[in-house]
Design a protein around this motif. Structure first.
Motif, PDB file in Angstrom:
ATOM      1  N   MET A 106       3.791 -37.250 -28.713  1.00  0.00           N
ATOM      2  CA  MET A 106       3.008 -37.835 -29.800  1.00  0.00           C
ATOM      3  C   MET A 106       1.659 -38.321 -29.271  1.00  0.00           C
ATOM      4  O   MET A 106       1.557 -38.842 -28.164  1.00  0.00           O
ATOM      5  CB  MET A 106       3.758 -39.017 -30.410  1.00  0.00           C
ATOM      6  N   ASP A 107       0.615 -38.112 -30.044  1.00  0.00           N
ATOM      7  CA  ASP A 107      -0.721 -38.573 -29.688  1.00  0.00           C
ATOM      8  C   ASP A 107      -0.733 -40.103 -29.680  1.00  0.00           C
ATOM      9  O   ASP A 107      -0.467 -40.737 -30.702  1.00  0.00           O
ATOM     10  CB  ASP A 107      -1.721 -38.039 -30.709  1.00  0.00           C
ATOM     11  N   PRO A 108      -1.039 -40.719 -28.535  1.00  0.00           N
ATOM     12  CA  PRO A 108      -1.014 -42.188 -28.464  1.00  0.00           C
ATOM     13  C   PRO A 108      -2.057 -42.849 -29.354  1.00  0.00           C
ATOM     14  O   PRO A 108      -1.971 -44.039 -29.650  1.00  0.00           O
ATOM     15  CB  PRO A 108      -1.287 -42.472 -26.980  1.00  0.00           C
ATOM     16  N   PHE A 109      -3.054 -42.069 -29.789  1.00  0.00           N
ATOM     17  CA  PHE A 109      -4.098 -42.619 -30.643  1.00  0.00           C
ATOM     18  C   PHE A 109      -3.896 -42.267 -32.117  1.00  0.00           C
ATOM     19  O   PHE A 109      -4.758 -42.529 -32.952  1.00  0.00           O
ATOM     20  CB  PHE A 109      -5.476 -42.116 -30.190  1.00  0.00           C
ATOM     21  N   SER A 110      -2.749 -41.652 -32.433  1.00  0.00           N
ATOM     22  CA  SER A 110      -2.446 -41.343 -33.834  1.00  0.00           C
ATOM     23  C   SER A 110      -2.019 -42.619 -34.550  1.00  0.00           C
ATOM     24  O   SER A 110      -1.875 -43.683 -33.927  1.00  0.00           O
ATOM     25  CB  SER A 110      -1.326 -40.307 -33.917  1.00  0.00           C
ATOM     26  N   ALA A 111      -1.769 -42.525 -35.842  1.00  0.00           N
ATOM     27  CA  ALA A 111      -1.397 -43.712 -36.630  1.00  0.00           C
ATOM     28  C   ALA A 111      -0.129 -44.355 -36.110  1.00  0.00           C
ATOM     29  O   ALA A 111       0.094 -45.557 -36.261  1.00  0.00           O
ATOM     30  CB  ALA A 111      -1.220 -43.321 -38.100  1.00  0.00           C
ATOM     31  N   GLU A 112       0.748 -43.527 -35.473  1.00  0.00           N
ATOM     32  CA  GLU A 112       2.007 -44.065 -34.950  1.00  0.00           C
ATOM     33  C   GLU A 112       1.884 -44.494 -33.493  1.00  0.00           C
ATOM     34  O   GLU A 112       2.797 -45.077 -32.924  1.00  0.00           O
ATOM     35  CB  GLU A 112       3.122 -43.017 -35.065  1.00  0.00           C
ATOM     36  N   GLY A 113       0.753 -44.158 -32.857  1.00  0.00           N
ATOM     37  CA  GLY A 113       0.594 -44.433 -31.426  1.00  0.00           C
ATOM     38  C   GLY A 113       0.366 -45.902 -31.140  1.00  0.00           C
ATOM     39  O   GLY A 113      -0.259 -46.625 -31.922  1.00  0.00           O
ATOM     40  N   LYS A 114       0.864 -46.343 -29.972  1.00  0.00           N
ATOM     41  CA  LYS A 114       0.767 -47.763 -29.625  1.00  0.00           C
ATOM     42  C   LYS A 114      -0.634 -48.175 -29.161  1.00  0.00           C
ATOM     43  O   LYS A 114      -0.952 -49.362 -29.104  1.00  0.00           O
ATOM     44  CB  LYS A 114       1.788 -48.096 -28.538  1.00  0.00           C
ATOM     45  N   LEU A 115      -1.471 -47.172 -28.803  1.00  0.00           N
ATOM     46  CA  LEU A 115      -2.815 -47.499 -28.353  1.00  0.00           C
ATOM     47  C   LEU A 115      -3.808 -47.607 -29.509  1.00  0.00           C
ATOM     48  O   LEU A 115      -4.957 -47.981 -29.305  1.00  0.00           O
ATOM     49  CB  LEU A 115      -3.319 -46.423 -27.377  1.00  0.00           C
ATOM     50  N   LEU A 116      -3.355 -47.278 -30.701  1.00  0.00           N
ATOM     51  CA  LEU A 116      -4.265 -47.251 -31.843  1.00  0.00           C
ATOM     52  C   LEU A 116      -4.933 -48.608 -32.075  1.00  0.00           C
ATOM     53  O   LEU A 116      -6.129 -48.683 -32.370  1.00  0.00           O
ATOM     54  CB  LEU A 116      -3.506 -46.825 -33.109  1.00  0.00           C
ATOM     55  N   THR A 117      -4.164 -49.684 -31.916  1.00  0.00           N
ATOM     56  CA  THR A 117      -4.703 -51.029 -32.183  1.00  0.00           C
ATOM     57  C   THR A 117      -5.906 -51.335 -31.303  1.00  0.00           C
ATOM     58  O   THR A 117      -6.973 -51.720 -31.797  1.00  0.00           O
ATOM     59  CB  THR A 117      -3.617 -52.102 -31.953  1.00  0.00           C
ATOM     60  N   ILE A 118      -5.753 -51.169 -29.990  1.00  0.00           N
ATOM     61  CA  ILE A 118      -6.873 -51.512 -29.098  1.00  0.00           C
ATOM     62  C   ILE A 118      -7.971 -50.447 -29.148  1.00  0.00           C
ATOM     63  O   ILE A 118      -9.146 -50.757 -28.929  1.00  0.00           O
ATOM     64  CB  ILE A 118      -6.398 -51.757 -27.647  1.00  0.00           C
ATOM     65  N   HIS A 119      -7.603 -49.211 -29.418  1.00  0.00           N
ATOM     66  CA  HIS A 119      -8.599 -48.145 -29.553  1.00  0.00           C
ATOM     67  C   HIS A 119      -9.545 -48.467 -30.711  1.00  0.00           C
ATOM     68  O   HIS A 119     -10.773 -48.427 -30.584  1.00  0.00           O
ATOM     69  CB  HIS A 119      -7.907 -46.797 -29.770  1.00  0.00           C
ATOM     70  N   ASN A 120      -8.962 -48.820 -31.854  1.00  0.00           N
ATOM     71  CA  ASN A 120      -9.775 -49.171 -33.018  1.00  0.00           C
ATOM     72  C   ASN A 120     -10.563 -50.451 -32.784  1.00  0.00           C
ATOM     73  O   ASN A 120     -11.733 -50.569 -33.166  1.00  0.00           O
ATOM     74  CB  ASN A 120      -8.891 -49.326 -34.252  1.00  0.00           C
ATOM     75  N   ALA A 121      -9.911 -51.427 -32.149  1.00  0.00           N
ATOM     76  CA  ALA A 121     -10.581 -52.703 -31.878  1.00  0.00           C
ATOM     77  C   ALA A 121     -11.807 -52.491 -30.996  1.00  0.00           C
ATOM     78  O   ALA A 121     -12.871 -53.080 -31.231  1.00  0.00           O
ATOM     79  CB  ALA A 121      -9.610 -53.672 -31.214  1.00  0.00           C
ATOM     80  N   PHE A 122     -11.669 -51.642 -29.985  1.00  0.00           N
ATOM     81  CA  PHE A 122     -12.795 -51.375 -29.089  1.00  0.00           C
ATOM     82  C   PHE A 122     -13.975 -50.789 -29.852  1.00  0.00           C
ATOM     83  O   PHE A 122     -15.119 -51.243 -29.716  1.00  0.00           O
ATOM     84  CB  PHE A 122     -12.379 -50.423 -27.960  1.00  0.00           C
ATOM     85  N   HIS A 123     -13.711 -49.778 -30.670  1.00  0.00           N
ATOM     86  CA  HIS A 123     -14.792 -49.104 -31.383  1.00  0.00           C
ATOM     87  C   HIS A 123     -15.330 -49.927 -32.559  1.00  0.00           C
ATOM     88  O   HIS A 123     -16.374 -49.579 -33.124  1.00  0.00           O
ATOM     89  CB  HIS A 123     -14.325 -47.723 -31.845  1.00  0.00           C
ATOM     90  N   GLN A 124     -14.639 -50.993 -32.911  1.00  0.00           N
ATOM     91  CA  GLN A 124     -15.141 -51.915 -33.937  1.00  0.00           C
ATOM     92  C   GLN A 124     -15.862 -53.109 -33.311  1.00  0.00           C
ATOM     93  O   GLN A 124     -16.318 -54.008 -34.011  1.00  0.00           O
ATOM     94  CB  GLN A 124     -13.977 -52.419 -34.801  1.00  0.00           C
ATOM     95  N   GLY A 125     -15.944 -53.102 -31.980  1.00  0.00           N
ATOM     96  CA  GLY A 125     -16.632 -54.185 -31.284  1.00  0.00           C
ATOM     97  C   GLY A 125     -15.808 -55.442 -31.112  1.00  0.00           C
ATOM     98  O   GLY A 125     -16.350 -56.482 -30.734  1.00  0.00           O
TER      99      GLY A 125
END
Length: 245
Positions: A1-20
């Motif tokens: 599974m893609d860790p950055f997909s909606a089910e991925g566990k990295l999605l939270t910090i990935h989105n947070a990073f790109h939102q500043g």
């Protein structure tokens, strides 16, 4: 599974990073992540340090890390730090605090042996301090001017200024001529050509470059400074003439 997909566990910090939201990335608990997700999360954490202005913290933290992902982050951290060092050095020099500028670049040498930007900042300090530091600064700008990927009108002008200080006037003239061949309208090259022509008693060239500078940038610091001094001389001469009369 893609860790950055909606089910991925990295999605939270990935989105947070790109939102500043860098504090979210830095505070994120990575203990529940799988082994394959630890490195991407660590990279995001380091990038958050850099983006929030803590490149030094990232550099200290990444020293023992290996692998291509960390090498890229390390390079970016060094670049970001070099940029910061250059700005701080300029501020200190503009405040006539050469001591603080020297302290800044000396500290940078502990982690940036091969950083071009730190070399340039150190050369700025050398130009201000003078003495033997002129020679060290000269080598930096000479190498930049002679290397195809880094040569520019600005590096040639910097080299010429150091040749002034080292008393190498014919060499400075040749360097400025090269700079003006590269860009005949470069303001700083023209301004320094005026100074050199004055020092070398080449009145015709001095007048030629003065006309060019007045045409290109009539409010240049060199022109306003000359006008101010000319007015002061006229005032002083007027007072002297009045006393003689």
């Amino acid at each position: 599974m893609d860790p950055f997909s909606a089910e991925g566990k990295l999605l939270t910090i990935h989105n947070a990073f790109h939102q500043g939201q860098y504090h979210v990335v830095l505070d994120f608990d990575t203990s529940s992540l799988s082994e394959s997700n630890v490195i991407p999360a660590r990279v995001l954490e380091l990038r958050a340090h850099i983006a929030s202005g803590s490149a030094q913290a990232a550099m200290q933290s990444i020293k023992k890390e290996n692998g291509p992902d960390f090498a890229a982050v390390k390079a970016f951290a060094q670049y970001s730090l070099g940029d910061t060092i250059a700005i701080i050095t300029q501020i200190h020099l503009q405040q006539n605090r050469s001591d603080l500028a020297l302290k800044e670049v000396s500290a940078a040498r502990t982690w940036a042996q091969d950083s071009l930007l730190v070399n340039i900042a150190e050369s700025w300090v050398g130009m201000r301090i003078g003495g033997e530091s002129y020679q060290s600064a000269f080598y930096v700008f000479e190498e930049m001017a002679q290397t195809p990927f880094s040569t520019s009108t600005k590096s040639l002008v910097s080299q010429a200024i150091l040749e002034f200080h080292l008393g190498l006037l014919p060499e400075a003239e040749a360097t400025l001529n090269q700079a003006l061949q590269n860009d005949p309208k470069d303001i700083e090259a023209i301004a320094n050509a005026i100074v050199l022509a004055t020092i070398m008693w080449k009145g015709e060239k001095q007048q030629q470059y003065l006309k060019e500078l007045k045409k290109s940038q009539s409010n240049h610091a060199l022109l306003t400074g000359l006008e101010e001094r000319s007015n002061l001389f006229d005032q002083a001469a007027g007072k002297y003439a009045a006393k003689v009369a």
